[in-house]
Design an enzyme around this catalytic site. Sequence first.
Site, PDB file in Angstrom:
ATOM      1  N   SER A 125       0.780  -1.233   0.000  1.00  0.00           N
ATOM      2  CA  SER A 125       0.000   0.000   0.000  1.00  0.00           C
ATOM      3  C   SER A 125       0.815   1.289   0.000  1.00  0.00           C
ATOM      4  O   SER A 125       0.449   2.259  -0.667  1.00  0.00           O
ATOM      5  CB  SER A 125      -0.967   0.002   1.187  1.00  0.00           C
ATOM      6  OG  SER A 125      -0.251  -0.159   2.404  1.00  0.00           O
ATOM      7  N   ASP A 142      -3.991   6.417  10.836  1.00  0.00           N
ATOM      8  CA  ASP A 142      -4.037   4.959  11.010  1.00  0.00           C
ATOM      9  C   ASP A 142      -2.718   4.399  11.518  1.00  0.00           C
ATOM     10  O   ASP A 142      -2.621   3.219  11.865  1.00  0.00           O
ATOM     11  CB  ASP A 142      -4.432   4.263   9.707  1.00  0.00           C
ATOM     12  CG  ASP A 142      -3.450   4.523   8.566  1.00  0.00           C
ATOM     13  OD1 ASP A 142      -2.442   5.223   8.775  1.00  0.00           O
ATOM     14  OD2 ASP A 142      -3.708   4.024   7.450  1.00  0.00           O
ATOM     15  N   HIS A 197       0.083   4.237   7.195  1.00  0.00           N
ATOM     16  CA  HIS A 197       0.373   4.795   5.882  1.00  0.00           C
ATOM     17  C   HIS A 197       1.006   6.180   5.968  1.00  0.00           C
ATOM     18  O   HIS A 197       0.626   7.001   6.802  1.00  0.00           O
ATOM     19  CB  HIS A 197      -0.916   4.863   5.044  1.00  0.00           C
ATOM     20  CG  HIS A 197      -1.492   3.525   4.759  1.00  0.00           C
ATOM     21  ND1 HIS A 197      -2.743   3.125   5.216  1.00  0.00           N
ATOM     22  CD2 HIS A 197      -0.991   2.461   4.069  1.00  0.00           C
ATOM     23  CE1 HIS A 197      -2.984   1.887   4.812  1.00  0.00           C
ATOM     24  NE2 HIS A 197      -1.931   1.471   4.109  1.00  0.00           N
TER      25      HIS A 197
END
Length: 325
Positions: A55, A255, A258
């Site tokens: 990601s 979060d 990221h």
Amino acid sequence: MKSQRGVGKAVSVSTIFKFNPIMASLLPLLFVFAIQPWRVTSEQYKNIFILAGQSNMAGRGGVSETTATWDGVVPPESQPKPSILRLNAKLEWVEAQEPLHADIDVTKTNGVGPGMAFANTILEKRPGFGVVGLVPCAIGGTNISEWERGKVHYTRMMKRVKASLQGGGALQALLWYQGESDTLLLSDAQSYRTRLAKFFLDLRADLNSPLLPIIQVALASGEGPYIDTVREAQLDMDLLNLRTVDAKGLPLGPDGLHLTTQAQVHLGQVMADAFLQFVPTSLPKNNVLPIHNGAPPTRPHNGASQIYMIPISITFLTVVSLTLL
């Protein structure tokens, strides 16, 4: 009064072809060619970079965890340029823009990643470098075991890379950022070093480029408790033409996993600096041999991919006319 020889002489088209019925019959066709431009494809030589991993390589900068939407903010360092291209999901070259992985990592919401900042930094620091071709391949949430030779993500990546070389260009480096998913289980973290080394070696072997430059990122975060184990494997990786940049300490989103947009920009710039250690000028060094598509490389340029020319029939028609005068 006689006119001077060759002065004031006018000859009609019908007179030119009066004694040549074949040329007269071709006249309409010649005029059609003369007024109809021919489109000629001009292949662009591309400096190609693979963007693979999970990601944080795909890009989550500006993506809200709660709403799963991207804020649409593209920083100046990640703005598009005509000389930065992207291989889309249809294996077509298009002008690159964020999010680079929008049609690749399709089950997730993509935002800003390091790719555009990387490309812009290369072009800024190496004027005349040529066209940069980015090949997005990253898939969010993937374990290193899912990138093994023969697995879906590896096979798909290889298909995209080989397609990218068909239009003229050379593979310059792999940009790799992955490992957050391998911090969940101790067994995965402990086997990460072996799996990662095999992945790099398999990729080089399958691309017939044993010294392909690799720029990998040491983790800034992880999904589980074994971040340090994976980071140690990454930082201790000892392969020729491998550079590791450390993302630890870069700002993370809410979060805690990221990178933020500005962190992604900084990472892309650092990765570009690492790559430029291989290329102090516009030519490779250290016996790094980029992969070509089987033909001699064309001259790098930033021109449009298609040009229009007045067809040669105009010249032909002119020559014929003057000959028959």
